[in-house]
Design a protein around this motif. Structure first.
Motif, PDB file in Angstrom:
ATOM      1  N   LEU A  86       0.141  -2.323  -6.688  1.00 36.86           N
ATOM      2  CA  LEU A  86       0.322  -3.162  -5.879  1.00 36.86           C
ATOM      3  C   LEU A  86      -0.148  -4.889  -6.289  1.00 36.86           C
ATOM      4  O   LEU A  86      -1.089  -5.327  -6.298  1.00 36.86           O
ATOM      5  CB  LEU A  86      -0.464  -2.863  -4.285  1.00 36.86           C
ATOM      6  CG  LEU A  86       0.105  -4.028  -2.730  1.00 36.86           C
ATOM      7  CD1 LEU A  86       1.301  -3.623  -2.910  1.00 36.86           C
ATOM      8  CD2 LEU A  86      -0.575  -3.913  -1.750  1.00 36.86           C
ATOM      9  N   LEU A  88       1.427  -8.666  -5.143  1.00 37.99           N
ATOM     10  CA  LEU A  88       1.702  -9.669  -3.253  1.00 37.99           C
ATOM     11  C   LEU A  88       1.535 -11.002  -3.599  1.00 37.99           C
ATOM     12  O   LEU A  88      -0.161 -11.042  -3.703  1.00 37.99           O
ATOM     13  CB  LEU A  88       0.738  -8.938  -2.338  1.00 37.99           C
ATOM     14  CG  LEU A  88       0.804  -7.861  -1.518  1.00 37.99           C
ATOM     15  CD1 LEU A  88       0.274  -7.685  -0.620  1.00 37.99           C
ATOM     16  CD2 LEU A  88       1.981  -7.196  -1.567  1.00 37.99           C
ATOM     17  N   ASN A  91      -2.193 -11.897  -6.400  1.00 33.23           N
ATOM     18  CA  ASN A  91      -2.814 -10.358  -6.276  1.00 33.23           C
ATOM     19  C   ASN A  91      -2.766  -9.367  -6.703  1.00 33.23           C
ATOM     20  O   ASN A  91      -1.537  -8.876  -6.338  1.00 33.23           O
ATOM     21  CB  ASN A  91      -3.317 -10.090  -4.386  1.00 33.23           C
ATOM     22  CG  ASN A  91      -4.109 -11.911  -4.411  1.00 33.23           C
ATOM     23  OD1 ASN A  91      -5.443 -12.118  -5.135  1.00 33.23           O
ATOM     24  ND2 ASN A  91      -3.571 -11.818  -3.436  1.00 33.23           N
ATOM     25  N   TRP A  93      -3.512  -5.031  -7.372  1.00 36.33           N
ATOM     26  CA  TRP A  93      -4.086  -4.131  -6.718  1.00 36.33           C
ATOM     27  C   TRP A  93      -3.746  -2.673  -7.355  1.00 36.33           C
ATOM     28  O   TRP A  93      -3.100  -2.334  -7.718  1.00 36.33           O
ATOM     29  CB  TRP A  93      -4.437  -3.471  -6.017  1.00 36.33           C
ATOM     30  CG  TRP A  93      -4.700  -4.654  -4.828  1.00 36.33           C
ATOM     31  CD1 TRP A  93      -6.267  -4.556  -4.100  1.00 36.33           C
ATOM     32  CD2 TRP A  93      -4.784  -5.530  -4.090  1.00 36.33           C
ATOM     33  NE1 TRP A  93      -7.165  -5.918  -3.709  1.00 36.33           N
ATOM     34  CE2 TRP A  93      -5.801  -6.359  -3.626  1.00 36.33           C
ATOM     35  CE3 TRP A  93      -3.088  -6.481  -4.153  1.00 36.33           C
ATOM     36  CZ2 TRP A  93      -5.100  -7.433  -2.609  1.00 36.33           C
ATOM     37  CZ3 TRP A  93      -3.137  -6.973  -3.825  1.00 36.33           C
ATOM     38  CH2 TRP A  93      -4.135  -7.688  -2.270  1.00 36.33           C
ATOM     39  N   TYR A  95      -4.173   1.799  -7.906  1.00 34.57           N
ATOM     40  CA  TYR A  95      -4.518   2.831  -7.598  1.00 34.57           C
ATOM     41  C   TYR A  95      -5.061   3.648  -8.357  1.00 34.57           C
ATOM     42  O   TYR A  95      -3.990   4.107  -9.102  1.00 34.57           O
ATOM     43  CB  TYR A  95      -3.736   3.383  -6.004  1.00 34.57           C
ATOM     44  CG  TYR A  95      -3.569   4.154  -5.194  1.00 34.57           C
ATOM     45  CD1 TYR A  95      -5.466   4.941  -4.627  1.00 34.57           C
ATOM     46  CD2 TYR A  95      -3.390   5.827  -5.852  1.00 34.57           C
ATOM     47  CE1 TYR A  95      -5.348   5.903  -4.663  1.00 34.57           C
ATOM     48  CE2 TYR A  95      -3.390   6.124  -5.048  1.00 34.57           C
ATOM     49  CZ  TYR A  95      -5.028   6.755  -4.237  1.00 34.57           C
ATOM     50  OH  TYR A  95      -5.014   8.495  -3.822  1.00 34.57           O
ATOM     51  N   ASP A 101      -9.589   5.524  -5.683  1.00 32.54           N
ATOM     52  CA  ASP A 101      -9.992   4.530  -5.365  1.00 32.54           C
ATOM     53  C   ASP A 101      -8.890   3.158  -6.087  1.00 32.54           C
ATOM     54  O   ASP A 101      -8.134   3.186  -6.977  1.00 32.54           O
ATOM     55  CB  ASP A 101     -11.307   4.100  -6.765  1.00 32.54           C
ATOM     56  CG  ASP A 101     -12.155   3.417  -6.912  1.00 32.54           C
ATOM     57  OD1 ASP A 101     -12.046   2.593  -5.833  1.00 32.54           O
ATOM     58  OD2 ASP A 101     -12.908   2.765  -7.742  1.00 32.54           O
ATOM     59  N   VAL A 103      -8.596  -0.344  -7.127  1.00 36.26           N
ATOM     60  CA  VAL A 103      -9.142  -2.023  -7.711  1.00 36.26           C
ATOM     61  C   VAL A 103      -8.543  -2.850  -7.970  1.00 36.26           C
ATOM     62  O   VAL A 103      -7.362  -2.743  -7.903  1.00 36.26           O
ATOM     63  CB  VAL A 103      -9.908  -0.702  -9.224  1.00 36.26           C
ATOM     64  CG1 VAL A 103     -10.546  -1.956  -9.707  1.00 36.26           C
ATOM     65  CG2 VAL A 103     -10.622   0.288  -8.823  1.00 36.26           C
ATOM     66  N   LYS A 104      -9.376  -3.847  -7.662  1.00 40.23           N
ATOM     67  CA  LYS A 104      -8.565  -5.437  -7.565  1.00 40.23           C
ATOM     68  C   LYS A 104      -8.371  -5.858  -8.614  1.00 40.23           C
ATOM     69  O   LYS A 104      -9.718  -6.075  -9.211  1.00 40.23           O
ATOM     70  CB  LYS A 104      -9.180  -6.673  -6.282  1.00 40.23           C
ATOM     71  CG  LYS A 104      -8.383  -7.123  -6.477  1.00 40.23           C
ATOM     72  CD  LYS A 104      -8.980  -8.215  -5.219  1.00 40.23           C
ATOM     73  CE  LYS A 104      -8.648  -9.855  -5.001  1.00 40.23           C
ATOM     74  NZ  LYS A 104      -7.068 -10.801  -5.555  1.00 40.23           N
ATOM     75  N   SER A 106      -8.594  -8.785 -11.518  1.00 36.71           N
ATOM     76  CA  SER A 106      -9.075 -10.048 -10.771  1.00 36.71           C
ATOM     77  C   SER A 106      -9.575 -10.889 -12.636  1.00 36.71           C
ATOM     78  O   SER A 106     -10.423  -9.818 -13.833  1.00 36.71           O
ATOM     79  CB  SER A 106      -9.884 -10.320 -10.193  1.00 36.71           C
ATOM     80  OG  SER A 106     -11.314  -9.382  -9.842  1.00 36.71           O
ATOM     81  N   SER A 241       1.867  -2.359   0.899  1.00 31.87           N
ATOM     82  CA  SER A 241       0.298  -2.853   2.002  1.00 31.87           C
ATOM     83  C   SER A 241      -0.436  -1.568   1.504  1.00 31.87           C
ATOM     84  O   SER A 241      -0.371  -1.009   1.220  1.00 31.87           O
ATOM     85  CB  SER A 241       1.178  -2.395   3.237  1.00 31.87           C
ATOM     86  OG  SER A 241       1.012  -0.910   3.811  1.00 31.87           O
ATOM     87  N   MET A 242      -2.280  -2.285   1.424  1.00 33.81           N
ATOM     88  CA  MET A 242      -2.770  -1.334   1.074  1.00 33.81           C
ATOM     89  C   MET A 242      -2.686   0.603   1.467  1.00 33.81           C
ATOM     90  O   MET A 242      -3.113   1.130   0.811  1.00 33.81           O
ATOM     91  CB  MET A 242      -4.474  -1.922   2.000  1.00 33.81           C
ATOM     92  CG  MET A 242      -5.454  -1.828   0.850  1.00 33.81           C
ATOM     93  SD  MET A 242      -5.199  -2.142  -0.790  1.00 33.81           S
ATOM     94  CE  MET A 242      -5.577  -3.711  -0.556  1.00 33.81           C
TER      95      MET A 242
ATOM     96  N   ASN B 168     -13.934   6.590  -2.281  1.00 40.85           N
ATOM     97  CA  ASN B 168     -14.804   5.341  -2.837  1.00 40.85           C
ATOM     98  C   ASN B 168     -15.455   4.163  -2.040  1.00 40.85           C
ATOM     99  O   ASN B 168     -14.392   3.095  -2.011  1.00 40.85           O
ATOM    100  CB  ASN B 168     -14.205   4.998  -3.607  1.00 40.85           C
ATOM    101  CG  ASN B 168     -13.729   5.386  -4.642  1.00 40.85           C
ATOM    102  OD1 ASN B 168     -14.869   4.607  -5.861  1.00 40.85           O
ATOM    103  ND2 ASN B 168     -13.394   6.094  -5.319  1.00 40.85           N
ATOM    104  N   ASP B 207      -1.111  -6.448   6.179  1.00 42.72           N
ATOM    105  CA  ASP B 207      -1.063  -5.811   5.030  1.00 42.72           C
ATOM    106  C   ASP B 207      -2.281  -4.685   4.373  1.00 42.72           C
ATOM    107  O   ASP B 207      -2.151  -3.969   3.061  1.00 42.72           O
ATOM    108  CB  ASP B 207      -0.302  -6.336   3.479  1.00 42.72           C
ATOM    109  CG  ASP B 207       1.363  -6.277   4.030  1.00 42.72           C
ATOM    110  OD1 ASP B 207       1.835  -5.879   5.274  1.00 42.72           O
ATOM    111  OD2 ASP B 207       1.995  -7.221   3.685  1.00 42.72           O
TER     112      ASP B 207
END
Lengths: 247, 394
Positions: A86, A88, A91, A93, A95, A101, A103-104, A106, A241-242, B168, B207
């Motif tokens: 994802l 945005l 940013n 992430w 999955y 899980d 995970v961002k 970065s 979205s998350m 998690n 979001d």
């Protein structure tokens, strides 16, 4: 003949004047015009070549253009099935379906190859607003792959950029960047991308097959092919979205 | 210790019988299976879609080296074959059904390594929800590990998920003091997490923000945790605030407690993440703190580093971690298909170490080979496992 000759001269001069009157910014603006979209969906095939071996990754991608790019990418090959990205804005992430899980990604992790490819997460995240981050100069004209190209040089004017210098070979007719070289601050060549195929989609020329070579890796390249590309199809914004990432 | 009401004691007595426990557990699993199958079938009928299966199978063959200080070391054959199957419905617009299970056949000394962990599953099905013996070939048990079996319903205002899931809850890779739901399997070379039977409601606010309410489904005893997590992304950092209540049964190895925590993950040149947790024991009114700080970094797409530190102010006698604990991981990518890596976990208080060195090679598109050495040094002894893993994904 005596009447036609001056006309030809005038036409040539007009053409040449127009050609050279384009600045780097204007060339970039024309490139952006071809790349701009409200939405894009496609199926992708990422072929990662290491020496004589190739690993294929299939994916589906949907993205929203505009000021802040939003994109969701889902891998569909059996080895990575269900892994999603994802994006945005700046940013990102990931999955991982087996561990459920998110995970961002970065920091320096952004410089890592995306799913083991030569394309970094940072490359994937980069928005098209290059003019805000780079000083653009038209440095010449060259023939590349039998196409007349403008050569533009982009020098970083802000600190937070993945590459300090870039050179692009932009097709004079289609304004597609057929080749790009990306350099480090030291001047070392880091990556080279070549457009292998363009297609006319929705009235615009679009690069659908691109090869990326990471010069820091030996005997490695990634070919990314986009098929079933559809522009400006209505899209549900909630997908980005998350909540949807975990589905 | 906590006191119990008369009704609760009577209830415990009533169902304390092992046979009753077995029947109830089997019944619950059966109900879950039927619900999942029903949802899958109805979804298929309406959306002309099906169930997608994928999975992997690997076989580890190796030697287990037991180090003795007074007598001669022992070296025994050890290994296992694991078939891992995952299924989920393909059309997930309104709901999802997912299952993931491992069928495990341990060989040689690995049987002893598994069997002590599942003493009752072999004979009495006591550990039915962890590892379940399907059948035996001679002395070798064929075990089932049900890692996931859940259904999700995507309502307009919330996603509701019921069943066995992997949650998690925190940000830590190995140390996650806030994550009481899905614990990390330390002996798994990929540090996978265990599934837990959970009901979960996720309410989105935007979001990137929302509220997660999670509760463990209590089976026979009343040993369960309930938590609410408020999460959001602010200034490019992922934050979450957590409130939790852990209800302990009479024979639990912990007391009732309220837990409050904060987790974060973001970028400060290096990737930085952490958890802070405060425990309030409701009976003793003790308060204690736990904290985890982790960082990751990579250099030139070749070197990858990860480190975590866990501090536990209060040393529970049953806790597997001491006051100060460290985890470190280094990976070097030889190329896109091959890497070498090393992980180590060290508990300063118990002076115990768990380490693993591995060489990974993606030999074909869906075939991997791993050579690894896993070592343990603790009060239970010193062990070294030298193994070759062959894995096929499908």
């Amino acid at each position: 003949m005596s009447k036609i000759f001056p006309l030809i001269i005038i036409l040539i001069i007009t053409f040449m004047t127009n050609s050279f009157s384009l600045t780097g910014e204007e060339i970039l603006a024309k490139m952006d015009k071809h790349r701009d979209y409200k939405t894009i969906t496609y199926t992708g095939i990422m072929s990662i070549y290491v020496k004589d071996k190739v690993r294929i990754k299939n994916l589906k991608s949907e993205a929203l253009g505009g000021d802040e790019t939003k994109a969701i990418v889902e891998f569909t090959n059996p080895e990575d099935e269900g892994t999603k990205f994802l994006m945005l804005g700046k940013n990102l992430w990931i999955y991982f379906p087996e561990e459920e899980d998110v995970v961002k990604i970065s920091g320096h992790m952004l410089k890592e190859g995306m799913m083991g490819s030569d394309v970094s997460y940072e490359d994937a995240l980069e928005s098209d607003a290059l003019s805000e981050k780079y000083k653009i100069t038209l440095t010449g004209e060259e023939k590349f792959n039998d196409r007349q190209c403008y050569v533009i040089t982009l020098d970083a004017k802000v600190k937070k950029v993945p590459y300090y210098k870039r050179r692009m070979w932009v097709d004079k007719e289609t304004f597609v960047a057929l080749k790009e070289e990306m350099y480090a601050k030291s001047g070392k060549l880091l990556k080279v991308s070549n457009v292998l195929e363009t297609k006319e989609i929705g009235g615009r020329k679009f690069a659908v097959k691109v090869e990326m070579v990471n010069k820091l890796r030996k005997n490695s390249k990634t070919v990314f092919e986009m098929i079933d590309v559809v522009f400006d199809k209505p899209m549900d914004e909630e997908k980005f979205s998350m909540r949807y990432l975990r589905r | 210790m906590r006191t119990r009401g008369r009704d609760e004691d009577d209830f415990q007595e009533l169902i304390g019988n092992t046979n009753n426990k077995m029947i109830m557990k089997k019944l619950l699993i059966s109900i879950l299976c039927y619900i999942c199958l029903f949802c899958a079938i109805t979804t298929n009928a309406e959306q002309k879609s099906g169930i997608r299966f994928r999975g992997s199978m690997y076989t580890d063959l190796g030697l287990l080296h037991t180090v003795h200080s007074t007598i001669k070391d022992e070296v025994d054959f050890a290994g296992m074959s694991v078939l891992s199957v995952n299924f989920k419905n393909t059309n997930r617009k309104f709901g999802k059904v997912e299952g993931l299970f491992d069928v495990i056949i341990p060989y040689g000394s690995m049987i002893e390594r598994y069997v002590p962990d599942i003493p009752d599953s072999i004979d009495s099905d006591e550990s039915l929800l962890d590892l379940f013996k399907l059948f035996s070939f001679g002395k070798a048990p064929v075990l089932l590990d049900l890692r996931k079996l859940y259904l999700s319903m995507y309502l307009p205002f919330a996603d509701i998920t019921l069943g066995r899931q992997i949650i998690n809850f925190g940000k830590g890779f190995v140390f996650s003091p806030i994550d009481v739901f899905s614990t990390v399997e330390l002996y798994d070379i990929n540090f996978r997490r265990r599934g837990t039977d959970i009901a979960n409601i996720r309410i989105p606010f935007s979001d990137l923000a929302g509220l997660d309410i999670t509760t463990e489904l209590p089976f026979i005893d009343d040993n369960f945790s309930t938590a609410a997590k408020l999460f959001a992304t602010l200034f490019d950092f992922d934050f979450s605030l957590i409130g939790m209540y852990r209800n302990a049964s009479a024979d639990a190895d912990f007391d009732d407690e309220a837990v409050f925590g904060l987790t974060f993950k973001g970028d400060m040149e290096i990737g930085l993440y952490g958890e802070t947790v405060v425990h309030f024991l409701t009976d003793s009114r003790d308060v204690f703190f736990e904290g985890m700080l982790g960082a990751d970094y990579s250099i030139k797409d070749k070197w990858y580093f990860m480190a975590e530190y866990l501090y536990k102010q209060y040393d529970w006698s049953n806790s597997i971690w001491g006051e100060h604990n460290l985890f470190g991981s280094i990976r070097y990518n030889i190329n896109d298909l091959m890497n070498v890596s090393g992980n180590v976990i060290y508990d300063f208080e118990h002076e115990s170490t768990l380490g693993i060195l591995q060489w990974y090679y993606n030999i074909l598109q869906n075939v991997n080979t791993i050579i690894y050495i896993q070592g343990t040094d603790s009060s239970n002894g010193q062990y070294l496992m030298y193994a070759l893993r062959a894995e096929v994904k499908f």
